[in-house]
Design a protein around this motif. Structure first.
Motif: not given
Length: 99
Positions: A80-82, A50-55, A61-67
């Motif tokens: 979407x983690x917000x 898995x990977x997380x990114x602030x986008x 939308x804007x915020x941290x996302x979990x892929x």
């Protein structure tokens, strides 16, 4: 003299504000990583990683996302983690009765 004083004031303010920003970003990154690990284990147990990114610009939308990263294929958005990631909110599944 005024220019030197302005430089010291700007450096002092940067010295007070920058560490707070860095600590906040590091804490958010760690929380996003742990939350994404839980979400991936629950929603995509077959994923390789898995990977997380602030986008800023993303479909979620804007915020941290979990892929989740499946064995063969592109990344899949799990959650979407917000802006400020918190703990995972996994739906409750009552235990099954074994007869």
């Amino acid at each position: 003299l005024m220019t030197v004083m302005r430089v010291f004031v700007v450096l002092g303010l940067a010295g007070l504000i920058l560490p707070g920003i860095l600590v906040t970003a590091a804490t958010a990154n760690g929380t996003a990583q742990r939350t994404c690990a839980i979400y991936t284990a629950y929603y995509a147990p077959e994923a390789v990683s898995f990977t997380t990114r602030f986008e800023v610009f993303s479909p979620a939308g804007i915020g941290w996302n979990c892929y989740a990263v499946p064995f063969a294929g592109d990344e899949v958005l799990i959650a979407s983690l917000g802006l400020i990631p918190g703990g995972a909110k996994i739906p409750y599944r009552p235990p099954t009765e074994e007869s």
